[in-house]
Design a protein around this motif. Structure first.
Motif, mmCIF file in Angstrom:
data_model
loop_
_atom_site.group_PDB
_atom_site.id
_atom_site.type_symbol
_atom_site.label_atom_id
_atom_site.label_comp_id
_atom_site.label_asym_id
_atom_site.label_seq_id
_atom_site.Cartn_x
_atom_site.Cartn_y
_atom_site.Cartn_z
ATOM 1 N N GLU A 13 25.329 -19.112 39.696
ATOM 2 C CA GLU A 13 26.077 -18.542 40.812
ATOM 3 C C GLU A 13 27.418 -18.003 40.331
ATOM 4 N N PHE A 14 28.049 -17.177 41.171
ATOM 5 C CA PHE A 14 29.317 -16.548 40.778
ATOM 6 C C PHE A 14 30.387 -17.586 40.453
ATOM 7 N N ASN A 15 30.485 -18.635 41.291
ATOM 8 C CA ASN A 15 31.517 -19.651 41.032
ATOM 9 C C ASN A 15 31.249 -20.420 39.750
ATOM 10 N N GLU A 16 29.976 -20.553 39.351
ATOM 11 C CA GLU A 16 29.649 -21.210 38.089
ATOM 12 C C GLU A 16 30.007 -20.335 36.902
ATOM 13 N N LYS A 17 29.794 -19.045 37.038
ATOM 14 C CA LYS A 17 30.209 -18.124 35.969
ATOM 15 C C LYS A 17 31.726 -18.147 35.804
ATOM 16 N N MET A 18 32.441 -18.173 36.922
ATOM 17 C CA MET A 18 33.905 -18.241 36.855
ATOM 18 C C MET A 18 34.363 -19.553 36.221
ATOM 19 N N LEU A 19 33.652 -20.625 36.512
ATOM 20 C CA LEU A 19 33.978 -21.919 35.935
ATOM 21 C C LEU A 19 33.873 -21.870 34.411
ATOM 22 N N PHE A 20 32.810 -21.253 33.920
ATOM 23 C CA PHE A 20 32.609 -21.153 32.474
ATOM 24 C C PHE A 20 33.650 -20.256 31.821
ATOM 25 N N LYS A 178 26.775 -31.946 39.077
ATOM 26 C CA LYS A 178 28.189 -31.619 38.927
ATOM 27 C C LYS A 178 29.049 -32.839 39.251
ATOM 28 N N ILE A 179 30.257 -32.862 38.687
ATOM 29 C CA ILE A 179 31.179 -33.947 38.987
ATOM 30 C C ILE A 179 31.520 -33.957 40.474
ATOM 31 N N SER A 180 31.660 -32.781 41.059
ATOM 32 C CA SER A 180 32.003 -32.699 42.483
ATOM 33 C C SER A 180 30.925 -33.301 43.373
ATOM 34 N N TYR A 194 35.430 -24.887 47.963
ATOM 35 C CA TYR A 194 36.598 -24.619 47.126
ATOM 36 C C TYR A 194 37.145 -25.916 46.527
ATOM 37 N N LEU A 195 37.165 -26.972 47.321
ATOM 38 C CA LEU A 195 37.592 -28.265 46.791
ATOM 39 C C LEU A 195 36.648 -28.723 45.694
ATOM 40 N N TRP A 197 34.837 -26.902 43.746
ATOM 41 C CA TRP A 197 35.042 -26.061 42.569
ATOM 42 C C TRP A 197 36.280 -26.512 41.800
ATOM 43 N N VAL A 198 37.351 -26.856 42.509
ATOM 44 C CA VAL A 198 38.573 -27.342 41.857
ATOM 45 C C VAL A 198 38.300 -28.653 41.131
ATOM 46 N N VAL A 199 37.534 -29.537 41.744
ATOM 47 C CA VAL A 199 37.189 -30.813 41.113
ATOM 48 C C VAL A 199 36.420 -30.574 39.819
ATOM 49 N N ASP A 200 35.444 -29.663 39.860
ATOM 50 C CA ASP A 200 34.670 -29.356 38.658
ATOM 51 C C ASP A 200 35.549 -28.734 37.575
ATOM 52 N N LEU A 201 36.451 -27.852 37.963
ATOM 53 C CA LEU A 201 37.357 -27.240 36.989
ATOM 54 C C LEU A 201 38.260 -28.308 36.366
#
Length: 537
Positions: A13-20, A178-180, A194-195, A197-201
């Motif tokens: 997903e887009f948010n996973e690509k951004m995470l990487f 995922k950790i989240s 969004y929360l 995603w921040v936790v995973d980052l």
């Protein structure tokens, strides 16, 4: 091949690509700055390190004690009988392979590096007087090592993550690895993306901090052993050694979890046992045993006093620069160690998992640290090793101790092999979890794992250029600190998951599941025997 396929991100997903990419770019920039401006980078990291420990060292101590109480409660209460993956799940790995993976991913080369470094450093710079306990300084310095790397350190940081990940991913059947996901029993599947995603980052950043410190410690120790013991160009050969480690790592990536990581872990454990036995024989055997036993008595009798020692009336933050640093490092490692342990512990109970993380490694670590710590604290060793750590840092102290030991060249080869094995297994498991968190799957593809490995190796190479060994200590403290704010919520969320699972599954079927150690072969044998047994009539 498309760009996303090169990075193993097809279908992400887009948010996973951004995470990487966000984490990867940050890693690359971090490594580049460290290589191009090592002194500036060192100064900035040390300034952040001092700030966090001076102002928030208390937080790591309080949080560690709270997590210890939580782990003990979850393990020895009725919830300890919960089996990871469901009550009918069978273990995926044999007993030795399972324990070997848990041990090597959790404890790395710190057994040798800090087994020498902490006692020698405390001898060189002891706590302000009055000391927290009475007794010889040699024994007190080793007892601090027992506190920080055996107990309560072991039980504070790894089990909470392992329990939380196991309960939410494998027993609650959350679909994203995922950790989240550990927060979902508490927050649900509502609009919290969004929360999450921040936790995973934050978790990725903390994991990077933990492994970066370990690779940095290992790289500078390689450099010292190669240059001071083998009298060869240390820096150049360390680069070559890391290149070889990278090749072995890539082989493990393609072989996978069962053939790659498991076999590397087994080999590392065997090498560690051989090196400890060899050192006990050729080193100051009787003195090492006596110092180890004396330190054990101080450790057991004064466990809480040493764990909470801050000496608030003295100038400086001696207690925080040791205990709070260790707890921050544990926190950074706990994220990926706990999730990795949950991954390889399917079919085991929460209680069994606690034993594999705390009790069995604790005994092994006590033996190794007694041998290594007793070695460098023995007469004839302690003074030159203390002088070496004062003038050249922990790597110089390790090299000095090896040079003083009979058959030092053999011992140095064993140490290099053991630390190399720990680096490989730590790198294997770290990239496995980094990639899993990024892609949200427990079986990430080899391409994405390889990219994570390349990035982490780049950071490891960068640490060779840092002027101070202590700069590596700043990585977990600074990078893990933001994530610690989520730990309380994660612990409570895992309790909610355990309570709900127990009510829904274990009270209804009436099964006790009271066996403490589960072996797949035993359960299968019993089933086959019951099926094959003839009727009495």
């Amino acid at each position: 091949m498309k760009l996303m396929e090169i990075f193993g991100l097809e279908g992400a997903e887009f948010n996973e690509k951004m995470l990487f990419f966000l984490t990867a770019v940050g890693l690359a920039v971090l490594g580049a700055i460290g290589i191009l401006s090592p002194q500036w980078f060192n100064d900035m990291m040390m300034a952040g390190y001092d700030f966090v420990l001076h102002n928030f060292g208390w937080w790591f101590m309080v949080l560690g004690f709270a997590l210890l109480a939580f782990s003990v409660f979850m393990t020895f209460s009725k919830y300890g009988k919960i089996r990871i993956g469901g009550q009918d799940a069978e273990p995926e790995f044999g007993l030795f392979g399972w324990i070997a993976m848990v041990f090597t991913v959790g404890y790395s080369g710190s057994i040798i590096i800090w087994g020498v470094g902490e006692p020698a450093s405390i001898m060189a710079a002891p706590p302000p007087e009055p000391w927290p306990v009475s007794g010889a300084l040699e024994s007190m310095s080793l007892s601090f090592m027992f506190i920080h790397e055996i107990f309560p350190g072991l039980a504070m940081w790894y089990p909470p993550f392992a329990l939380a990940f196991a309960l939410t991913i494998y027993n609650r059947n959350v679909d994203r690895f995922k950790i989240s996901s550990m927060l979902k029993p508490l927050l649900g599947d509502g609009d919290h993306k969004y929360l999450y995603w921040v936790v995973d980052l934050a978790s990725l950043i903390a994991i990077v901090g933990g492994i970066a410190a370990t690779m940095g410690f290992s790289a500078q120790t390689f450099d010292a052993l190669i240059s001071d013991v083998f009298n060869m160009p240390g820096s150049s050969l360390t680069y070559i050694l890391f290149g070889l480690i990278g090749l072995v790592f890539l082989g493990d990536v393609w072989l996978g979890l069962h053939k790659g990581i498991q076999n590397a872990a087994r080999a590392t454990v065997i090498l560690a046992m051989i090196s400890a036995g060899f050192l006990l024989v050729v080193g100051p055997t009787l003195s090492a045993i006596n110092i180890g036993l004396d330190a054990t008595g101080i450790w057991i009798n004064n466990m809480f006093r040493l764990s909470f020692f801050t000496d608030p009336t003295a100038a400086g933050d001696w207690g925080h620069y040791w205990t709070s640093f260790w707890w921050a490092w544990w926190a950074a490692w706990g994220i990926f160690v706990g999730s990795f342990v949950a991954r390889v512990s399917k079919g085991r109970t929460l209680r069994e998992t606690f034993v594999s993380l705390v009790a069995i490694p604790g005994v092994f670590l006590w033996i190794q640290h007694s041998i290594i710590g007793g070695w460098v604290l023995s007469p004839g060793y302690v003074e030159p090793v203390t002088e070496a750590v004062s003038s050249g840092g922990i790597p110089a102290a390790i090299a000095e101790a090896v040079n003083l030991t009979p058959y030092g060249l053999v011992l140095a080869v064993l140490f290099v092999l053991v630390i190399t094995g720990y680096v490989i297994t730590s790198l294997d498991s770290t990239v496995f979890i980094l990639s899993s968190i990024t892609l949200g799957t427990e079986n990430p593809n080899a391409r994405n794992r390889a990219w994570w490995g390349v990035l982490l190796a780049f950071v490891g190479v960068m640490t060779i250029e840092l002027p101070l060994f202590s700069a590596m200590q700043a990585f977990p403290v600074i990078l893990a600190f933001p994530f610690t704010v989520f730990l309380v919520a994660i612990a409570f969320s895992s309790y909610v998951a355990a309570r709900d699972y127990f009510k829904a599954n274990m009270l209804e079927d009436g099964e006790e599941h009271s066996r403490f150690i589960t072996r797949k072969s035993e359960s299968q044998t019993a089933q086959k025997q019951s099926q094959a047994a003839p009727d009495d009539d």
